[in-house]
Structures are given as C-alpha cells and as structure tokens.
Enzyme design. Structure first.
Site, short mmCIF file in Angstrom:
data_model
loop_
_atom_site.label_atom_id
_atom_site.label_comp_id
_atom_site.label_asym_id
_atom_site.label_seq_id
_atom_site.Cartn_x
_atom_site.Cartn_y
_atom_site.Cartn_z
N LYS A 16 0.10 5.39 8.79
CA LYS A 16 0.77 5.62 7.51
C LYS A 16 -0.23 5.82 6.39
CE LYS A 16 1.79 2.22 5.05
NZ LYS A 16 1.23 1.46 3.89
N SER A 27 0.86 -1.19 0.00
CA SER A 27 0.00 0.00 0.00
C SER A 27 0.89 1.23 0.00
CB SER A 27 -0.92 0.01 1.23
OG SER A 27 -1.80 -1.09 1.20
N LYS A 80 -6.99 1.83 -2.82
CA LYS A 80 -6.61 1.40 -1.48
C LYS A 80 -6.63 2.56 -0.50
CE LYS A 80 -5.33 -1.35 1.80
NZ LYS A 80 -4.08 -2.09 1.88
#
Length: 298
Positions: free
Chosen positions: A245, A100, A176
């Site tokens: 993150k 990701s 995502k």
C-alpha cells in the site's frame, strides 16, 4: 500550576493502536476508544478506557481525537461517513492522524473537515513498528499549523522519542512516503542478500552481525535478516500488504509531483508479486521466499 491533560479519543485498535493506547493510559490521559471490531477494545476498557459505539461519539468525550487506521479509504470513511467523526466534531477540537495516508488526500480531507466543522487536522505518521509503539520509541513526522503541532506535542512524546514538525498539513505524510520507500526497498534487498548467502554456502544468520556498524547496517537489516535466515515468520509484526500500500502510494504521489521513482516502482511490483502468492497478510520477512527455491521457501 500545571494544566490538566487533554482528554483523548482514539479510533483504530490494531497492531499499532493497541500499544499506543496502553502508553497513553499509562501516561495518565483520559482515553475514549472506538474500533470497527469492538471486541478489540476490551483490553483497554479493562485498563480504564471508555468505549463508545460510534466514531462520532469520540468527539463527545475528547479534546483531541487520534486515528491509527489502515489506509486512506478507511480514514475517509471513519471521518466522513454516517456516524463518523465529522458528525460529532466541533470547532476547537483537533484530529491527530497517526495513520500512513496519501498526502494529497490528507490535504483535501483536512480542508474539508476544517471548512465543515472547524476541527483542525494534524498528520503525524509514525515509524518504528510494533516494538517502537510498545516502547514509546517511535519516530513521528508531523504536518500541520505550528500552534496545532505544539498543542499535540506532549501527546506525541508519550508515543515517540522524536517528533519533527515537517511543515504544513500533509508534510508528515510526504515524509512517511519517503520513509516507506527506503524501508520497503531495503527489505527486498535484504531478502536478496539472505538468499544469495544461502545459495553460496554462507551462514546467512551471521549477515546482520557481520554488517553491524558498517555502511550497510540498518534497523531493517538487524530485524529482518535473522528472521529470514531462520525462516521465522511468526508472530506477524507488520504486513506485506502495508508495504505494498505504501509503495503504491509513493509511486502515485511521485507521479502527481512529476518526480521519478523507478526503484520504488519496481519494488511495488515485486511486493505485489509476493502478495499475490498468498503473503499479503504475512510478515515482510517472508519476502525471502521470492528468491529461494520453492522447496526451501516453506
């Protein structure tokens, strides 16, 4: 006659990478593995995988090179640093990134890799957690040229139940980002709900069951609410740092696109607050500690 399966290389043998590799071996693929901590490759070598000493060497043995790494910086290092994948890549090979990452950085790296080596890039981030990786039920969002996506689709179907081509390179990562915005904000609200139920004398362990099938139901609710209610934080299935993150990446990307993300921005700050209290490497079920009295949060 059926064509032979492509040979695969895999970099990143972590919480997600290990079960993914195990599924690929079980599906009959020839697999070469590399990890920065080489000891993590041992179970795969025992199961028949070949281990190499550098990421570049993956390209010697593989038609497709898969990545499942922590973040954009790690992917950039593994691909472009000395003894990285770009050092061994050649035209006709394909890099399939299951990590990701930031969408903008993905597009930049894909363009650089193709220009310098002829190796093409498909971004295919996944959703479903370690349980989805183990069972092969991941949802996979894919960005890349149509021909490249079709080339890797059989490999992806060994890992997931749903493979959706979202557009050009980077489109998988945009999808995502959207996924993680929903998941992370949901996790924070579930923590609020569990803490509110506890404070008001309601059995919080019944929340997930009571809301199952209604409009508030979700996989995060069914997984996280019971864990939070029971203070069951081990084993760690995913990390607070990962959600932080991803939220930071979502806010950055939205700013680049001129799009407002006030809820995700607040979620990022709450996640940062929680991580700063020593929970970065802990499971997101620990988010309930944000809303409990300090005595009851332990």
């Amino acid at each position: 006659m059926m064509s032979a399966l492509p040979s695969l290389g895999f970099a990143g043998i972590g919480l997600m990478g290990l079960p993914m590799c195990q599924r690929l071996l079980a599906a009959g693929y020839s697999l070469t593995v590399w990890n920065r901590n080489p000891q993590k490759c041992a179970p795969l070598v025992a199961a028949g995988a070949r281990q190499v000493a550098t990421a570049a060497q993956l390209c010697e043995h593989a038609d497709l090179v898969l990545l499942c790494l922590a973040n954009t910086e790690v992917v950039r290092e593994v691909v472009f640093a000395q003894e990285g994948i770009a050092q061994g890549a050649r035209a006709g090979q394909l890099l399939l990134d299951l990590s990701s990452l930031e969408p903008t950085a993905t597009r930049e790296m894909a363009a650089a890799l193709a220009r310098d080596t002829g190796m093409t890039w498909v971004d295919a981030p996944v959703s479903g957690g370690t349980s989805g990786a183990e069972s092969g039920s991941l949802a996979i969002m894919v960005g890349g040229e149509a021909a490249d996506v079709e080339r890797v689709r059989p490999v992806l179907l060994a890992l997931g139940q749903r493979v959706t081509h979202m557009g050009a390179v980077g489109a998988g990562q945009v999808s995502k980002v959207c996924n993680q915005m929903i998941v992370a904000c949901n996790a924070l609200v579930i923590a609020e709900v569990v803490a509110l139920a506890e404070r008001s004398g309601v059995d919080a362990s019944l929340i997930a069951e009571a809301l199952a099938g209604g409009f508030a139901d979700s996989k995060p609710l069914q997984i996280l609410a019971p864990q939070m209610a029971e203070s069951r934080f081990e084993p760690v299935k995913w990390h607070v740092r990962t959600l932080l993150k991803d939220l930071d990446g979502a806010v950055k990307f939205a700013r680049e696109q001129g799009s407002a993300t006030p809820i995700s921005g607040l979620a990022a700050q709450l996640m940062r607050l929680h991580g700063g209290q020593g929970f970065l490497e802990k499971d997101p079920a620990t988010l309930v500690a944000l809303y409990r009295d300090p005595v009851s949060a332990n």
